[in-house]
Motif scaffolding. Sequence first.
Motif, mmCIF file in Angstrom:
data_model
loop_
_atom_site.group_PDB
_atom_site.id
_atom_site.type_symbol
_atom_site.label_atom_id
_atom_site.label_comp_id
_atom_site.label_asym_id
_atom_site.label_seq_id
_atom_site.Cartn_x
_atom_site.Cartn_y
_atom_site.Cartn_z
ATOM 1 N N SER A 249 49.857 52.652 86.156
ATOM 2 C CA SER A 249 49.154 51.383 86.140
ATOM 3 C C SER A 249 49.646 50.553 84.974
ATOM 4 O O SER A 249 50.043 51.094 83.932
ATOM 5 N N TYR B 155 50.529 48.416 90.042
ATOM 6 C CA TYR B 155 50.542 49.875 90.181
ATOM 7 C C TYR B 155 51.874 50.347 90.733
ATOM 8 O O TYR B 155 52.578 49.606 91.419
ATOM 9 N N THR C 285 46.808 43.458 87.295
ATOM 10 C CA THR C 285 47.284 44.831 87.223
ATOM 11 C C THR C 285 48.301 45.105 88.323
ATOM 12 O O THR C 285 48.139 44.643 89.453
ATOM 13 N N VAL D 240 48.316 46.908 83.049
ATOM 14 C CA VAL D 240 47.405 45.779 83.002
ATOM 15 C C VAL D 240 47.910 44.757 82.000
ATOM 16 O O VAL D 240 48.384 45.115 80.909
#
Length: 121
Positions: free
Chosen positions: A21, A79, A77, A23
């Motif tokens: 991930s 992924y 975000t 952010v």
Amino acid sequence: QVQLVETGGGVVQAGGSLRLSCVATGGIFSISGMAWYRQTPGKQRELVARITSDGSTNYADSVKGRYTISRDNGRNTVYLQINSLKPEDTAVYYCNANAKYYYESVYRSYWGQGTQVTVSP
């Protein structure tokens, strides 16, 4: 300044999965493209996958079918789902985003600090 923070790296056995991930934080800004790169010692950083603001994706040939990039625009975000991991996937994975604040006229490229993925045989 936009900051990117990656999480989710670690040590995993071959055949396993990981979800990385990233952010973006740092105020009110807009993000266009986001991407994941990886780098191993002595080699250039290489593009693994990228995704546009409307969700269009493309992948390096070496990871097609095993990697999936996605993003949550509301959470700033991105992924990277990695399946069927191989020892050759071992690398530091970096997040990249093109972002600009409301007062800026051009997008700037930002990088995260990287997260290590190690795949054991």
